[in-house]
Write a protein that holds these residues in place. Structure first.
Motif, short mmCIF file in Angstrom:
data_model
loop_
_atom_site.label_atom_id
_atom_site.label_comp_id
_atom_site.label_asym_id
_atom_site.label_seq_id
_atom_site.Cartn_x
_atom_site.Cartn_y
_atom_site.Cartn_z
N TYR A 70 62.83 49.21 39.26
CA TYR A 70 62.58 49.55 37.86
C TYR A 70 62.10 48.32 37.09
O TYR A 70 61.10 48.38 36.36
N ARG A 71 62.79 47.21 37.27
CA ARG A 71 62.39 45.97 36.58
C ARG A 71 60.98 45.55 37.02
O ARG A 71 60.16 45.14 36.19
N LEU A 72 60.74 45.63 38.32
CA LEU A 72 59.44 45.25 38.86
C LEU A 72 58.34 46.17 38.32
O LEU A 72 57.28 45.70 37.88
N ALA A 73 58.60 47.46 38.32
CA ALA A 73 57.60 48.42 37.87
C ALA A 73 57.29 48.25 36.39
O ALA A 73 56.12 48.19 35.99
N THR A 74 58.34 48.17 35.56
CA THR A 74 58.10 48.07 34.12
C THR A 74 57.44 46.75 33.75
O THR A 74 56.56 46.71 32.89
N THR A 75 57.82 45.68 34.42
CA THR A 75 57.19 44.39 34.16
C THR A 75 55.72 44.40 34.58
O THR A 75 54.84 43.95 33.83
N SER A 76 55.45 44.92 35.76
CA SER A 76 54.07 44.97 36.26
C SER A 76 53.19 45.83 35.36
O SER A 76 52.06 45.46 35.03
N LEU A 77 53.73 46.98 34.96
CA LEU A 77 52.97 47.86 34.08
C LEU A 77 52.68 47.20 32.73
O LEU A 77 51.58 47.31 32.19
N PHE A 78 53.68 46.51 32.20
CA PHE A 78 53.47 45.86 30.90
C PHE A 78 52.47 44.70 31.02
O PHE A 78 51.60 44.55 30.15
N LEU A 79 52.57 43.92 32.06
CA LEU A 79 51.58 42.85 32.27
C LEU A 79 50.18 43.44 32.41
O LEU A 79 49.22 42.93 31.82
N HIS A 80 50.07 44.51 33.15
CA HIS A 80 48.78 45.18 33.31
C HIS A 80 48.26 45.65 31.95
O HIS A 80 47.09 45.45 31.61
N PHE A 81 49.14 46.24 31.16
CA PHE A 81 48.78 46.69 29.82
C PHE A 81 48.28 45.53 28.97
O PHE A 81 47.25 45.63 28.29
N LEU A 82 48.99 44.40 29.02
CA LEU A 82 48.58 43.25 28.21
C LEU A 82 47.22 42.73 28.61
O LEU A 82 46.40 42.38 27.74
N PHE A 83 46.96 42.68 29.90
CA PHE A 83 45.68 42.14 30.36
C PHE A 83 44.53 43.12 30.15
O PHE A 83 43.40 42.70 29.92
N LYS A 84 44.80 44.40 30.22
CA LYS A 84 43.77 45.40 30.06
C LYS A 84 43.51 45.75 28.60
O LYS A 84 42.51 46.37 28.28
N LYS A 85 44.43 45.37 27.72
CA LYS A 85 44.29 45.71 26.30
C LYS A 85 43.02 45.09 25.75
O LYS A 85 42.74 43.92 25.94
N PRO A 86 42.23 45.91 25.03
CA PRO A 86 41.02 45.35 24.42
C PRO A 86 41.35 44.30 23.37
O PRO A 86 42.50 44.19 22.94
N ASP A 87 40.35 43.61 22.96
CA ASP A 87 40.54 42.56 21.93
C ASP A 87 41.26 43.13 20.73
O ASP A 87 40.99 44.22 20.26
N CYS A 88 42.22 42.36 20.24
CA CYS A 88 43.01 42.78 19.07
C CYS A 88 42.28 42.49 17.80
O CYS A 88 41.52 41.64 17.67
#
Length: 149
Positions: free
Chosen positions: A131-149
Protein backbone atom coordinates in the motif's frame (compact mmCIF):
# COMPACT_ATOMS: atom_id res chain seq x y z
CA UNK A 1 9.09 -5.22 -40.60
CA UNK A 2 5.62 -5.77 -42.03
CA UNK A 3 3.28 -2.82 -41.72
CA UNK A 4 -0.05 -3.57 -40.07
CA UNK A 5 -2.98 -3.44 -42.45
CA UNK A 6 -6.13 -1.92 -40.97
CA UNK A 7 -9.55 -3.10 -42.01
CA UNK A 8 -13.09 -1.84 -41.36
CA UNK A 9 -13.49 -4.16 -38.37
CA UNK A 10 -10.56 -2.42 -36.64
CA UNK A 11 -12.28 0.94 -36.99
CA UNK A 12 -15.52 -0.51 -35.64
CA UNK A 13 -13.57 -1.88 -32.67
CA UNK A 14 -12.36 1.58 -31.69
CA UNK A 15 -15.91 2.96 -31.78
CA UNK A 16 -17.09 -0.07 -29.80
CA UNK A 17 -14.30 0.43 -27.22
CA UNK A 18 -15.23 4.09 -26.84
CA UNK A 19 -18.87 3.13 -26.40
CA UNK A 20 -17.95 0.61 -23.69
CA UNK A 21 -15.81 3.20 -21.88
CA UNK A 22 -18.61 5.76 -22.01
CA UNK A 23 -21.54 3.47 -21.23
CA UNK A 24 -20.24 0.59 -19.12
CA UNK A 25 -17.53 2.42 -17.17
CA UNK A 26 -19.26 5.82 -17.11
CA UNK A 27 -16.31 7.73 -18.54
CA UNK A 28 -17.60 11.16 -19.54
CA UNK A 29 -16.84 12.05 -23.13
CA UNK A 30 -15.21 15.24 -21.81
CA UNK A 31 -12.90 13.09 -19.68
CA UNK A 32 -12.04 10.94 -22.70
CA UNK A 33 -11.22 14.12 -24.61
CA UNK A 34 -8.85 15.31 -21.87
CA UNK A 35 -7.22 11.89 -21.35
CA UNK A 36 -6.61 11.33 -25.05
CA UNK A 37 -5.81 15.01 -25.69
CA UNK A 38 -8.27 15.03 -28.56
CA UNK A 39 -10.70 17.88 -29.18
CA UNK A 40 -14.18 17.06 -27.88
CA UNK A 41 -15.88 18.08 -31.12
CA UNK A 42 -13.51 15.87 -33.13
CA UNK A 43 -14.48 12.86 -30.97
CA UNK A 44 -18.20 13.60 -31.35
CA UNK A 45 -17.83 14.01 -35.11
CA UNK A 46 -15.80 10.78 -35.32
CA UNK A 47 -18.45 8.84 -33.39
CA UNK A 48 -21.15 10.31 -35.67
CA UNK A 49 -19.17 9.25 -38.76
CA UNK A 50 -18.40 12.84 -39.80
CA UNK A 51 -14.61 12.63 -39.49
CA UNK A 52 -12.20 10.94 -41.84
CA UNK A 53 -9.61 8.89 -39.99
CA UNK A 54 -7.13 8.93 -42.86
CA UNK A 55 -5.11 11.99 -43.84
CA UNK A 56 -2.76 11.71 -46.79
CA UNK A 57 -2.89 7.89 -46.64
CA UNK A 58 -1.98 7.87 -42.94
CA UNK A 59 -4.16 7.37 -39.92
CA UNK A 60 -5.19 10.61 -38.27
CA UNK A 61 -3.24 11.35 -35.07
CA UNK A 62 -6.48 11.90 -33.13
CA UNK A 63 -7.73 8.47 -34.18
CA UNK A 64 -4.48 6.83 -33.05
CA UNK A 65 -4.75 8.50 -29.64
CA UNK A 66 -8.33 7.30 -29.26
CA UNK A 67 -7.39 3.81 -30.39
CA UNK A 68 -4.73 3.58 -27.68
CA UNK A 69 -6.70 5.03 -24.75
CA UNK A 70 -10.01 3.35 -25.62
CA UNK A 71 -8.39 -0.08 -25.54
CA UNK A 72 -7.54 0.36 -21.87
CA UNK A 73 -10.69 2.24 -20.88
CA UNK A 74 -12.96 -0.41 -22.41
CA UNK A 75 -11.74 -3.07 -20.00
CA UNK A 76 -8.19 -4.05 -20.90
CA UNK A 77 -6.99 -2.32 -17.75
CA UNK A 78 -8.58 -5.15 -15.75
CA UNK A 79 -6.34 -7.64 -17.56
CA UNK A 80 -3.31 -6.14 -15.80
CA UNK A 81 -3.04 -7.11 -12.15
CA UNK A 82 -2.81 -4.32 -9.57
CA UNK A 83 0.70 -5.49 -8.64
CA UNK A 84 1.82 -5.38 -12.27
CA UNK A 85 0.36 -1.89 -12.62
CA UNK A 86 2.44 -0.71 -9.65
CA UNK A 87 5.53 -2.41 -11.08
CA UNK A 88 4.91 -0.64 -14.38
CA UNK A 89 4.67 2.74 -12.66
CA UNK A 90 7.89 2.11 -10.74
CA UNK A 91 9.68 1.07 -13.93
CA UNK A 92 8.35 4.18 -15.67
CA UNK A 93 9.55 6.45 -12.85
CA UNK A 94 12.99 4.86 -13.05
CA UNK A 95 13.29 4.98 -16.84
CA UNK A 96 11.66 8.31 -17.54
CA UNK A 97 12.67 10.34 -14.46
CA UNK A 98 15.71 8.48 -13.14
CA UNK A 99 14.01 7.84 -9.79
CA UNK A 100 15.75 5.10 -7.82
CA UNK A 101 14.41 2.39 -5.55
CA UNK A 102 16.19 4.23 -2.76
CA UNK A 103 14.29 7.46 -3.43
CA UNK A 104 10.95 5.66 -3.61
CA UNK A 105 11.73 3.73 -0.43
CA UNK A 106 12.51 6.94 1.47
CA UNK A 107 9.20 8.50 0.46
CA UNK A 108 7.28 5.27 1.14
CA UNK A 109 9.01 4.71 4.47
CA UNK A 110 9.98 1.16 3.57
CA UNK A 111 13.33 -0.48 2.89
CA UNK A 112 14.91 -0.40 -0.58
CA UNK A 113 15.13 -4.20 -0.36
CA UNK A 114 11.34 -4.34 0.03
CA UNK A 115 10.99 -2.72 -3.39
CA UNK A 116 13.58 -5.03 -4.91
CA UNK A 117 11.73 -8.01 -3.45
CA UNK A 118 8.37 -6.69 -4.68
CA UNK A 119 9.69 -6.26 -8.21
CA UNK A 120 10.81 -9.91 -8.21
CA UNK A 121 7.75 -11.33 -6.43
CA UNK A 122 4.84 -9.08 -5.53
CA UNK A 123 3.74 -11.46 -2.77
CA UNK A 124 7.04 -11.17 -0.94
CA UNK A 125 6.08 -8.04 1.03
CA UNK A 126 3.17 -7.29 3.36
CA UNK A 127 -0.01 -5.56 2.20
CA UNK A 128 0.89 -2.54 4.31
CA UNK A 129 4.21 -2.17 2.46
CA UNK A 130 2.47 -2.73 -0.89
CA UNK A 131 0.00 0.00 0.00
CA UNK A 132 2.76 2.43 0.93
CA UNK A 133 4.71 1.54 -2.20
CA UNK A 134 1.66 1.86 -4.46
CA UNK A 135 0.43 5.17 -3.06
CA UNK A 136 3.90 6.68 -3.08
CA UNK A 137 4.61 5.54 -6.64
CA UNK A 138 1.25 6.80 -7.86
CA UNK A 139 1.74 10.17 -6.21
CA UNK A 140 5.26 10.56 -7.60
CA UNK A 141 3.92 9.65 -11.03
CA UNK A 142 1.16 12.23 -10.59
CA UNK A 143 3.67 14.92 -9.62
CA UNK A 144 5.90 14.25 -12.59
CA UNK A 145 3.07 13.95 -15.09
CA UNK A 146 1.22 17.03 -13.82
CA UNK A 147 1.21 19.80 -16.42
CA UNK A 148 2.82 23.13 -15.66
CA UNK A 149 1.16 24.86 -12.74
Amino acid sequence: MKRYEYNERDFDTVKKNISIALNKYNIAIESLSRMARVDLDWIKDYLDGKKEIFEENQLNENYLKLEYISTFLSGAISLISPDDRVKGIIEYLMEEYNISYNTISLYADIEKEDIEDFMKDANSISYEKKYRLATTSLFLHFLFKKPDC
